[in-house]
Design an enzyme around this catalytic site. Structure first.
Site, PDB file in Angstrom:
ATOM      1  N   SER B  12      92.563  47.607  -5.441  1.00 51.73           N
ATOM      2  CA  SER B  12      92.238  46.371  -5.139  1.00 51.73           C
ATOM      3  C   SER B  12      93.064  45.987  -4.077  1.00 51.73           C
ATOM      4  O   SER B  12      93.592  46.593  -3.219  1.00 51.73           O
ATOM      5  CB  SER B  12      92.123  45.365  -6.056  1.00 51.73           C
ATOM      6  OG  SER B  12      91.411  44.183  -5.816  1.00 51.73           O
ATOM      7  N   HIS B  39      88.052  47.379  -3.646  1.00 54.25           N
ATOM      8  CA  HIS B  39      87.396  46.321  -3.759  1.00 54.25           C
ATOM      9  C   HIS B  39      87.402  45.789  -2.319  1.00 54.25           C
ATOM     10  O   HIS B  39      88.467  45.693  -1.677  1.00 54.25           O
ATOM     11  CB  HIS B  39      88.103  45.180  -4.613  1.00 54.25           C
ATOM     12  CG  HIS B  39      87.920  45.367  -5.972  1.00 54.25           C
ATOM     13  ND1 HIS B  39      88.611  44.811  -6.719  1.00 54.25           N
ATOM     14  CD2 HIS B  39      87.052  45.978  -6.732  1.00 54.25           C
ATOM     15  CE1 HIS B  39      88.372  45.067  -8.059  1.00 54.25           C
ATOM     16  NE2 HIS B  39      87.503  46.027  -7.998  1.00 54.25           N
ATOM     17  N   ASP B 133      89.942  44.372 -13.395  1.00 53.53           N
ATOM     18  CA  ASP B 133      89.175  45.258 -13.230  1.00 53.53           C
ATOM     19  C   ASP B 133      89.638  46.608 -13.439  1.00 53.53           C
ATOM     20  O   ASP B 133      91.010  46.885 -12.912  1.00 53.53           O
ATOM     21  CB  ASP B 133      88.237  45.390 -11.695  1.00 53.53           C
ATOM     22  CG  ASP B 133      87.294  46.084 -11.674  1.00 53.53           C
ATOM     23  OD1 ASP B 133      86.615  46.600 -12.780  1.00 53.53           O
ATOM     24  OD2 ASP B 133      86.669  46.339 -10.420  1.00 53.53           O
TER      25      ASP B 133
END
Ligand SMILES: C[S@@+](CC[C@H](N)C(=O)[O-])C[C@H]1O[C@@H](n2cnc3c(N)ncnc32)[C@H](O)[C@@H]1O
Lengths: 281, 192
Positions: B12, B39, B133
């Site tokens: 991310s 992401h 996540d």
């Protein structure tokens, strides 16, 4: 090859699919397995079941429970003017062509809660051809269709819609199309009355009219190759010659038996035009 | 020598540079396919990203496509706005289901489905990021017998995501980006 994964759960998923099919006639056999299994697991957790197979008696003896399942396994995530660039293409390239017909039939298949169908209606209104258009919007999920008919969306959602709308090549103010009340926005009556919402199952139902333009986005990604082939065949049958088809940006007609029947018009937009005549190979 | 059949990576905030560091030096004939969820904002321009990556990678960077079967030589990325899943026949599928851990694509979705498809022949790597996540995915990979790696939080621009994974107790190795590169190289038969 080694056999990994939860084999028992796999059996349970098969049994649920079979139970649904035998008792209610909906066929989920050809949905992609990984996504479908995840949704069954969510439904299991939601209902405090220990096993996916606990879903079977739950739905067999109560059709209300089956409806809950049906609505839980169909994904309702959608937006107005999702992928704004495709609307720009439709506005500039598809609508002028459609406009050459005296009346126009448009089918939004897998319309979820209606946002996509309303987006199309707004586009047609701005191009001054809404009056001669019939818009049919269908989905398997009746809960979603009820929301779609209401045409009421949260103000939160309207913010995103406005942002998308502005990127779709529009030059009006999006607020012309709804009224806000207590944090909810209701779309104008003209738009709400324009669209005919109906349940239709792409897996098993037939074509219901001759279409000039079919929009079916982010539905085929849930289907395996075999089912995608059936559905694209259904669209091919429903479209007039030179009619347009718009799929989701990660979907394609390429893997189907009908690839030859269409011309690719917008590659990125996934907009295809049915050829004038069936090509003899 | 290796029985690893796939590597899944989740990244991310700050992940792009770390991915470059790990993947760019991998040889063209690296024998394990790599799948990455990074992401991104949905507005990110995809075409440019692959052009850029392919000037830096020896392996082939591409977007994962529906039906595509995982093949060595490729580094697959989840398309922006879609969850990326691996089916039992080791091909990709996509969906636009609800966000998981506020993310779509979600690392958890890729990792969990990859664990089910690849079992103990999977390596899962979690990199820098400012959310949680990937932790559930790491747990699932371990449950199915795979191998798990977290980037050393001290080297992470944003350590939250790796720390969350480490806190699960299911991380086998905590490594710096260079060590991750060396580590996966030893499993890959890159000779032919
Ligand atoms: C992710 S939504 C797509 C919504 C919208 N088209 C979009 O792209 O934003 C998928 C929709 O497909 C519908 N669907 C799934 N299976 C279907 C079927 N067999 N027949 C008709 N609709 C179906 C679901 O109920 C859901 O509303």
């Amino acid at each position: 090859m080694d056999n990994y994964g939860n084999e028992i759960e796999d059996i349970e998923v098969n049994l649920v699919i079979d139970a649904i099919f035998q008792s209610y006639g909906y066929d989920f056999k050809n949905y992609f397995r990984a996504s479908f299994t995840r949704r069954l697991r969510n439904f299991k957790v939601l209902n405090n079941f220990n096993h996916i197979s606990d879903i079977i008696p739950f739905i067999l003896y109560d059709s209300g429970n089956f409806n809950k399942l049906l609505n839980a396994i169909s994904v309702t995530v959608t937006e107005m003017f999702r992928d704004p660039f495709i609307y720009k293409y439709i506005r500039e390239k598809v609508i002028p062509y459609l406009n050459t017909y005296p009346t126009i039939n448009i089918w939004v298949a897998g319309c979820a809660t209606g946002e996509e169908a309303y987006s199309i209606a707004i586009l047609l209104k701005e191009e001054n051809i809404l009056d001669k258009v019939n818009i049919y919007a269908t989905d398997i999920n009746t809960n979603s269709l009820d929301i779609a008919k209401e045409g009421v969306y949260s103000s939160e959602e309207m913010k995103l819609s406005t942002r998308n709308y502005q990127r779709s090549g529009a030059n009006r103010s999006f607020s012309e199309y709804y009224h806000t009340n207590y944090g909810n926005s209701i779309l104008n009556k003209e738009l709400r009355e324009k669209i005919i919402f109906n349940q239709h199952n792409l897996v098993s139902d037939a074509s219901f009219n001759e279409m000039h333009f079919i929009i079916c986005r982010n539905v085929l990604i849930y289907f395996n190759k075999k089912l995608q082939n059936r559905v694209i065949g259904l669209f091919n049958d429903s479209l007039i010659h030179n009619g347009f088809l718009c799929l989701g940006t990660k979907e394609d007609i390429r893997y189907s038996d009908y690839a030859e029947k269409f011309i690719v018009k917008g590659r990125e937009e996934r907009i295809f035009q049915k050829k004038q005549q069936d090509v003899e190979l | 020598m290796s029985n690893y059949k796939a590597i899944v990576i989740g990244a991310s905030l700050g992940g792009f540079d770390v991915i470059l560091k790990i993947i760019a030096p991998l040889p063209k004939n690296f024998s394990i396919p790599i799948v990455i969820v990074q992401h991104l904002s949905p507005d990110h321009i995809i075409g440019d990203k692959y052009n850029l990556l392919n000037t830096r990678f020896k392996l082939n960077a591409k977007e994962a496509e529906l039906f595509e079967i995982l093949k060595a030589g490729n580094v697959y990325f989840a398309p922006a706005g879609y969850h990326l899943l691996i089916e039992k026949n080791r091909s990709f599928s996509l969906n636009v289901d609800e966000k998981v851990m506020y993310s779509r694509p979600a690392i958890d979705v890729l990792f969990e489905t990859a664990a089910e498809a690849f079992g103990n022949s999977l390596i899962g790597i979690i990199l820098t990021g400012a959310n949680r996540d990937g932790t559930n995915g790491i747990i699932k990979i371990k449950e199915f017998g795979g191998l798990t790696i977290a980037q050393d939080p001290k080297t992470a621009l944003s350590p939250e995501m790796v720390e969350s994974a480490i806190d699960s107790g299911k991380i086998d190795h905590i490594l710096t980006p260079t060590e991750i590169y060396n580590f996966i190289m030893q499993f890959a038969d890159a000779k032919n």
